[in-house]
Design an enzyme around this catalytic site. Structure first.
Site, short mmCIF file in Angstrom:
data_model
loop_
_atom_site.label_atom_id
_atom_site.label_comp_id
_atom_site.label_asym_id
_atom_site.label_seq_id
_atom_site.Cartn_x
_atom_site.Cartn_y
_atom_site.Cartn_z
CE LYS A 110 -76.15 -9.57 -46.26
NZ LYS A 110 -75.73 -8.23 -45.88
CD GLU A 134 -83.32 -2.44 -55.39
OE1 GLU A 134 -84.09 -2.58 -56.33
OE2 GLU A 134 -82.08 -2.61 -55.51
CD GLU A 195 -73.77 -9.12 -43.18
OE1 GLU A 195 -74.77 -9.74 -42.80
OE2 GLU A 195 -73.86 -8.03 -43.76
CE LYS A 210 -74.28 -7.70 -49.74
NZ LYS A 210 -73.24 -6.86 -49.14
N GLY A 307 -74.46 -0.04 -44.38
CA GLY A 307 -74.77 0.98 -43.38
C GLY A 307 -76.27 1.17 -43.28
N1 HSE Z 1 -71.85 -6.50 -44.41
C1 HSE Z 1 -72.40 -6.01 -45.63
C2 HSE Z 1 -71.34 -5.22 -46.36
C3 HSE Z 1 -73.60 -5.16 -45.34
O1 HSE Z 1 -70.33 -4.88 -45.74
O2 HSE Z 1 -71.48 -4.98 -47.53
C4 HSE Z 1 -74.40 -4.80 -46.55
O3 HSE Z 1 -74.97 -5.91 -47.15
#
Ligand code: HSE
Length: 434
Positions: A110, A134, A195, A210, A307
């Site tokens: 992202k 996606e 992350e 996002k 995940g």
């Molecule tokens: N670290 C991100 C989350 C992973 O916890 O949503 C998915 O993008």
């Protein structure tokens, strides 16, 4: 329709997501070949030396691995590069290199799409290949495709989203079990939700990337991460959850984007939402995105937002879709309008507020506080004294306000902080009426 023996896949990385993608490509090879129209063949996996020590490495032919990026890019027969290494660099350079050499790109990254998407899409267009992303938002939940295709007849008025699984998992466990922040974060890391640098999750940065992607698609404009005000969850304490629950609210880290004729408003921060709102019931690693369209009305997308397994579902869907495009000789489907729109400054944003503060437990305190709020045209909807600490002769009070703009609220908080009777402004949280 092209007659091809296989579509070649090059995988950049053997981390939590890319390792799972490689595993599914192998395990579901027959079913995926049927969907794609021909076999999807892994040609090369670019790894770091430490990846080779991971148990998953044993599942692949060692000849597939290389630690050398030049060898990776010069491997014959790679049609699609899958990148899930995350971060802006070197992912951006890898994307450029793939696109310039006629490879399609499928990514879950992202950050690189939110920051550099416009450049990458232009480069992809020039080279007649695709960039698919996606998996970049909402893990396994289909979101990019609906924004690109299914909702296209709508003017999108608002997006309200829980799009960080790690923080939603942490907030849920803090609210329901009174769990300790650091311990739950560690669990989220072990489960492969967080992350590489969990600060991105906790400080709302991941959700900002996002939201930049979703709002750019939804509003047909270019929203950069730097256009989005963001705050994380680290200021929240168990007392906030307790008082919110007593008042009939849940606390969620929400990514919010709205548009009107004048400007776009985009922000990520913790909010109080009514416990009856659908988003209040989204718990654990689940994500949910509520979209308000002028024709469709309200639509909610819900599912596991982080995940390896759900994310691999979205990555592989893109791989299959690109493979179908290659076989059908259809051109890339790229849409990202570079239109600039005015972004509403945070000072102009209007919400209701929850304010928690510690004050001296003596007569006349509330009069002084309400005077400051009144002087700033902030109207109180409720004020509750919560706890008294006899040892320090202080009391905790919670104030709920009517809608006010952020500039007035910030000025009032500063002025209240100078009152002798105010020991501490412990927290303030915006309230979103969904
Ligand atoms: N670290 C991100 C989350 C992973 O916890 O949503 C998915 O993008």
């Amino acid at each position: 329709m092209k007659d091809r023996k296989s579509i070649g896949i090059g995988i950049m990385g053997l981390g939590v997501i890319s390792g799972q993608v490689a595993k599914v490509l192998q395990e579901k090879a027959t079913a995926l070949a049927e969907q794609a129209g021909c076999p999807l063949e892994i040609k090369k996996i670019k790894v770091l030396p430490q990846d080779l020590k991971r148990p998953i490495a044993c599942q692949f032919d060692p000849g597939l691995f290389t630690t050398d990026e030049d060898e990776f890019f010069s491997t014959a027969g790679i049609d699609i590069m899958v990148e899930a290494i995350g971060g802006e660099h070197p992912a951006f350079e890898y994307h450029q290199r793939a696109l310039k050499t006629g490879k399609h790109v499928v990514t879950s990254n992202k950050e690189v799409i939110a920051k550099r998407g416009a450049e990458l899409f232009a480069l992809a267009q020039k080279n007649n290949v695709s960039v698919r992303y996606e998996a970049s938002v909402g893990g396994g939940i289909p979101l990019i495709s609906p924004f690109l295709f299914d909702l296209v007849a709508n003017k999108i008025n608002g997006i309200y989203a829980i799009i960080n699984g790690t923080t939603n998992y942490i907030l849920t466990r803090m609210a329901k079990e009174g769990a300790d922040f650091a311990e739950v974060l560690k669990n989220a890391q072990e489960l492969g939700y967080a992350e590489a640098n969990p600060r991105d999750d906790v400080e709302g940065i991941d959700a900002t990337y996002k939201l930049a992607i979703l709002s750019s698609l939804g509003f047909h404009a270019r929203i950069r991460p730097s256009d989005i005000h963001h705050e994380g969850i680290s200021r929240l304490s168990y007392r906030d959850f307790k008082y919110a629950q007593e008042l009939g609210f849940a606390i969620k880290l929400l990514a919010i984007a709205k548009q009107d004729d004048k400007w776009i408003e985009a922000r990520v921060h913790p909010v109080l939402i009514s416990e009856d709102a659908l988003l209040a019931k989204v718990d654990g690693v689940y994500n949910a995105v509520l979209v308000e369209g002028d024709l469709v009305g309200n639509v909610i997308f819900y599912g596991r937002g982080a995940g390896p397994q759900p994310t691999s579902s979205a990555v592989i869907a893109d791989v299959v879709s690109v493979a179908q495009d290659i076989l059908l000789c259809s051109g890339p489907r790229i849409k990202w309008l570079p239109l600039q729109r005015a972004i509403k400054p945070m000072a102009e944003v209007v919400t209701r507020y929850y304010i928690r503060m510690s004050v001296a437990d003596q007569a006349g305190v509330l009069t002084q506080i309400t005077r400051v709020l009144g002087d700033n045209q902030i109207s109180i909807s409720a004020c509750i004294q919560k706890e008294v600490d006899f040892s320090t002769q202080s009391a905790e009070i919670v104030i709920m306000t009517h809608p006010s703009n952020e500039a007035a609220l910030q000025k009032a908080l500063k002025e209240m902080n100078t009152l002798n009777v105010v020991k501490e402004i412990s927290n303030f949280i915006r309230v979103e009426d969904l």
